[in-house]
Design an enzyme around this catalytic site. Structure first.
Site, short mmCIF file in Angstrom:
data_model
loop_
_atom_site.label_atom_id
_atom_site.label_comp_id
_atom_site.label_asym_id
_atom_site.label_seq_id
_atom_site.Cartn_x
_atom_site.Cartn_y
_atom_site.Cartn_z
N CYS A 173 64.19 27.11 -8.91
CA CYS A 173 64.11 27.17 -7.44
C CYS A 173 62.81 27.85 -7.02
CB CYS A 173 65.31 27.93 -6.89
SG CYS A 173 65.19 28.27 -5.13
N LYS A 219 66.69 -1.31 19.89
CA LYS A 219 65.55 -0.45 19.60
C LYS A 219 64.34 -1.26 19.14
CE LYS A 219 67.47 3.69 19.99
NZ LYS A 219 67.67 4.55 18.87
N GLU A 268 67.47 -3.33 30.99
CA GLU A 268 66.70 -2.18 31.49
C GLU A 268 65.83 -1.63 30.39
OE1 GLU A 268 69.60 0.70 32.78
OE2 GLU A 268 70.56 -0.71 34.15
N ASP A 290 62.40 7.02 27.11
CA ASP A 290 62.49 8.04 26.08
C ASP A 290 62.33 9.42 26.70
OD1 ASP A 290 62.94 8.90 23.58
OD2 ASP A 290 60.99 8.35 22.76
N GLU A 308 67.41 9.45 33.67
CA GLU A 308 66.61 10.00 32.59
C GLU A 308 65.41 10.75 33.17
OE1 GLU A 308 67.91 9.07 29.68
OE2 GLU A 308 66.37 9.39 28.16
N LYS A 364 64.63 1.19 27.95
CA LYS A 364 65.28 2.41 27.46
C LYS A 364 64.24 3.52 27.47
CE LYS A 364 68.33 4.28 23.98
NZ LYS A 364 67.65 5.52 23.72
N ALA A 403 46.34 30.70 47.82
CA ALA A 403 46.59 31.54 49.00
C ALA A 403 46.84 30.67 50.22
CB ALA A 403 45.41 32.47 49.24
N TYR A 412 69.81 5.29 36.57
CA TYR A 412 70.27 3.99 36.10
C TYR A 412 71.78 3.81 36.06
CZ TYR A 412 70.11 6.84 31.84
OH TYR A 412 70.24 7.85 30.94
N CYS A 466 69.85 24.29 -5.79
CA CYS A 466 69.81 25.65 -6.31
C CYS A 466 71.22 26.17 -6.07
CB CYS A 466 68.79 26.47 -5.52
SG CYS A 466 69.02 28.24 -5.77
N CYS A 493 70.59 32.92 -3.16
CA CYS A 493 69.20 32.48 -3.02
C CYS A 493 68.71 32.82 -1.60
CB CYS A 493 69.09 30.97 -3.25
SG CYS A 493 67.49 30.30 -2.81
N CYS A 522 63.93 31.43 -5.48
CA CYS A 522 64.58 32.53 -6.19
C CYS A 522 64.46 32.41 -7.71
CB CYS A 522 66.05 32.63 -5.79
SG CYS A 522 67.05 31.27 -6.44
S1 IVH Z 1 72.92 3.98 29.96
C1 IVH Z 1 77.16 4.51 29.03
N1 IVH Z 1 70.48 3.21 30.51
O1 IVH Z 1 69.80 6.41 26.08
C2 IVH Z 1 75.73 4.31 29.27
N2 IVH Z 1 70.76 5.00 28.97
O2 IVH Z 1 71.70 6.27 23.72
C3 IVH Z 1 74.89 5.38 28.73
N3 IVH Z 1 68.69 5.94 28.12
O3 IVH Z 1 71.87 9.19 26.67
C4 IVH Z 1 73.51 5.41 29.11
N4 IVH Z 1 67.33 4.63 29.24
O4 IVH Z 1 69.47 9.24 27.57
C5 IVH Z 1 71.25 4.07 29.80
N5 IVH Z 1 68.39 2.45 31.11
C6 IVH Z 1 69.14 3.29 30.43
C7 IVH Z 1 68.60 4.26 29.57
C8 IVH Z 1 69.45 5.11 28.86
C9 IVH Z 1 67.42 5.64 28.38
C10 IVH Z 1 69.13 6.98 27.18
C11 IVH Z 1 70.07 7.99 27.76
C12 IVH Z 1 71.32 7.93 26.92
C13 IVH Z 1 70.82 7.29 25.67
C14 IVH Z 1 71.95 6.53 25.02
#
Ligand code: IVH
Length: 673
Positions: A411, A317, A114, A118, A177, A116, A35, A229, A429, A434, A414
């Site tokens: 199966c 990765k 950079e 998630d 992101e 990556k 409130a 980014y 199957c 089914c 079915c």
């Molecule tokens: S650059 C052309 N930078 O990864 C450049 N992507 O597999 C495209 N992601 O769809 C993206 N951190 O969701 C870029 N530092 C980063 C990132 C990043 C995460 C993700 C983003 C993109 C996917 C590509």
């Protein structure tokens, strides 16, 4: 209140409200009652009504309060959002560097490294420094307009900060992101469980689910964050390097990850990758690797793109996260094409912060190869958001009481005989009737990448089938309200919603319709290719194997599968039923011949012949895009009756203004089938 006092009180209120927003939304630790908060908000709204100032665009009153939507509008990204190629080892990274040097004909490449993140990628549009629209990545070309939800993220600037070194462009696309930190994620899940809701599987899903809420008030309560980014289209500015872009983003007030670093060569990139791997568990948010980007923009341009990824960047990765657990049982699931998938039911275990209790075992060969038995202790792993899989059995833990597993002869759904076709690993199957297959087929038909019929998920598909109301997807279009009302848990409102969603799906994009049919080997990409080439269902259905294989990317197996699908009597009948139901797939002109490719439109005033949404679909189907503000980049302003200030702005900027009639002529030149 007089003007002077109001001018003092307004910024003060904004600060106080921003502080309480943080406490409430981000830290989940409110200090004042709802409130009291509402009182502050009302006071600010009231003052802003009378004494609006130049900072109103970034006021907290602009972040919340938008009404819930019925559906997200689709949004065509002015510049496509690409994805990244992957590297899984240092060797892959060295190969990447060597390849780029060869292609760009240089001996040394400097990179930006950079984390990556998630989460999920978004595209933000700023015009003259104001956040005007934001969308999810979607398929890279078109995403969902989630502007109102993005506005609720308190770290996202609604207005770009002025910077002495970087002018504010008239138009800019900013990419980043949206993610959720681990701790607020766990808190959110606890709250959900307490309230009887399903917890989210991981922070990524929680972020995605939160950003795709139709009610922005729900999104506002979710602890979302954002890092930016990169950029897409930008007007009037030129940058020399990616690093410079990141510096500009930070100067304009965008959150940029402090972990981003310059790396003078590929060795520095590899050290960065190792370092990030070691600090990863201690970070407040999840990262699944690092992204390496060529720093020099001229070099980036020379390298260009391959398919849908830039050649100048790569995602490295981290290896998958693993854990040990026990297999309690192995069950068998029947897919849309009848393939049987064995699934391990396991003691629930935490893998990298996520509880998992099922893992796919793919097929019988895989089980035999890894010698997986019921009762075994196994190592499982999860990579990104992929379903976990069993890596190996821990043989020394065997007691002798483990049971071997074989795919059943009949199966489980079915009772039909199971066969294994020549050259295939999967057992199938082959009973086209089914129930498991039909239900799965209907679920696929209505799913998001296909016909996108909201409210028709797994449960409702199965319910409709079990009640004998539908036998194939085309039956959906002949459902009557009174039939649905008789179903369990279906009330007037939900039934009407479902019927409306079914009705709305009658004009799908051609590629989505082809994908929805569930032809073996025809995924989203192939469906797009077929739609672009054939342009209508009729010509696709007439195509033979020779004609199909003339298309790049379509081999004999896919071609055969398509021809067989349309030759099948049962499928022909379903296609005929679709025709009777009035399903009319729309062609999106292919990019090379799209009439309005690259053209941007702004509408003002009321159109006689069609609503805004229809006009938007028309323009987008022809390759154009629609914007809400006039800039010097706007190709046409379409003026309906009683046009607003956009008309003056267009004239002032020298943008072409056309009438509704002229617009119709423009779009009618190409017929849409
Ligand atoms: S650059 C052309 N930078 O990864 C450049 N992507 O597999 C495209 N992601 O769809 C993206 N951190 O969701 C870029 N530092 C980063 C990132 C990043 C995460 C993700 C983003 C993109 C996917 C590509």
């Amino acid at each position: 209140m007089d003007k002077d006092s109001a001018e003092k009180r307004i910024p003060e209120l904004r600060k106080i409200i921003e502080y309480h927003n943080q406490r409430y939304y981000q830290q989940d630790a409110p200090e004042i009652s709802d409130a009291e908060y509402d009182g502050l908000m009302r006071e600010l709204q009231e003052l802003e009504k009378h004494y609006s100032d130049e900072n109103i665009a970034s006021s907290p009153t602009q972040r919340v309060g938008a009404a819930p939507l019925a559906k997200f509008a689709s949004f065509s990204h002015p510049q496509a959002m690409l994805s990244l190629g992957n590297a899984f080892s240092a060797e892959d990274v060295l190969d990447f560097d060597a390849r780029l040097k060869r292609l760009a004909k240089i001996d040394q490449i400097d990179y930006v490294a950079e984390p990556k993140l998630d989460g999920l990628a978004v595209n933000l549009i700023y015009e003259n420094g104001l956040f005007i629209r934001g969308a999810t990545r979607g398929d890279g070309a078109t995403g969902e307009d989630v502007t109102q939800n993005l506005k609720t993220i308190s770290s996202l600037p609604l207005k770009m900060k002025k910077s002495t070194h970087h002018l504010i462009p008239e138009f800019i696309e900013i990419r980043g992101e949206v993610y959720m930190e681990r701790q607020p994620f766990s808190k959110l899940n606890l709250r959900r469980v307490e309230e009887g809701e399903e917890p989210f599987a991981n922070p990524r899903n929680a972020a995605a689910g939160s950003l795709r809420q139709l009610d922005p008030k729900i999104t506002a309560r979710r602890p979302l964050n954002i890092f930016l980014y990169g950029i897409g289209t930008v007007s009037g500015l030129r940058f020399a390097s990616h690093w410079e872009i990141l510096k500009a983003l930070a100067a304009w007030g965008f959150p940029v990850s402090p972990l981003i670093q310059q790396a003078p060569d590929i060795a520095a990139c590899i050290s960065y990758f190792e370092h990030m791997g070691s600090i990863r568990p201690g970070l407040p948010y999840e990262i699944d690797g690092v992204v390496l980007k060529v720093n020099n923009l001229t070099t980036q341009e020379i390298l260009g793109n391959v398919s849908r990824s830039p050649r100048w960047a790569i995602a490295c990765k981290f290896s998958a996260e693993q854990a040990n657990t026990v297999i309690k049982d192995i069950i068998v699931q029947v897919g849309r094409m009848g393939a049987l998938t064995p699934v391990a039911v396991m003691e629930p275990v935490n893998v990298g912060g996520v509880m998992v209790s099922r893992a796919t075992l793919h097929n019988e060969d895989e089980i035999l190869k890894k010698d997986i038995r019921i009762g075994d202790t196994v190592v499982i792993q999860r990579a990104g958001d992929v379903i976990p899989e069993v890596v190996q059995v821990i043989a020394i833990k065997r007691t002798g009481r483990e049971k071997e597993f074989r795919i059943p002869h009949r199966c489980p759904e079915c009772g039909s005989e199971i066969v294994r076709l020549d050259g295939e690993v999967a057992h199938r199957c082959v009973n086209l009737s089914c129930p498991a297959q039909i239900k799965e087929h209907i679920r696929h038909f209505s799913s998001r990448g296909a016909m996108d019929i909201e409210g028709l998920g797994e449960k409702v598909s199965a319910q409709l089938f079990d009640a004998n109301l539908i036998n194939d997807p085309a039956d959906l279009y002949f459902l009557a309200k009174n039939q649905l009302l008789k179903l369990d848990r279906q009330a007037e409102k939900s039934v009407q919603k479902l019927l409306d969603a079914i009705e709305q799906s009658k004009t799908p994009p051609l590629d989505k319709f082809i994908f929805a049919l569930g032809i073996r080997h025809v995924g989203e990409r192939t469906a797009k290719l077929l739609a672009g080439h054939f342009g209508s269902m009729e010509s696709l259905m007439k195509a033979d194997v020779t004609e199909l294989t003339l298309l790049n990317e379509i081999g004999p197996e896919i071609a055969q599968s398509i021809v067989e699908f349309f030759a099948e009597d049962k499928n022909r009948k379903v296609m005929e039923k679709f025709r009777r139901a009035g399903i009319s797939p729309q062609t999106k002109a292919s990019s090379s011949n799209a009439l309005l490719q690259g053209k941007s439109f702004v509408f003002t005033g009321t159109m006689e012949s069609m609503g805004r949404n229809e006009a938007k679909t028309l323009v987008e189907n022809l390759g154009g895009s629609i914007h809400s503000n006039v800039t010097s980049k706007t190709s046409y302003v379409v003026a309906g009756s009683e046009p607003g200030s956009k008309l003056h702005k267009a004239r002032a900027q020298g943008v072409s203004v056309i009438s509704e009639e002229e617009f119709l002529k423009l779009v009618n030149r190409q017929t849409i089938t």
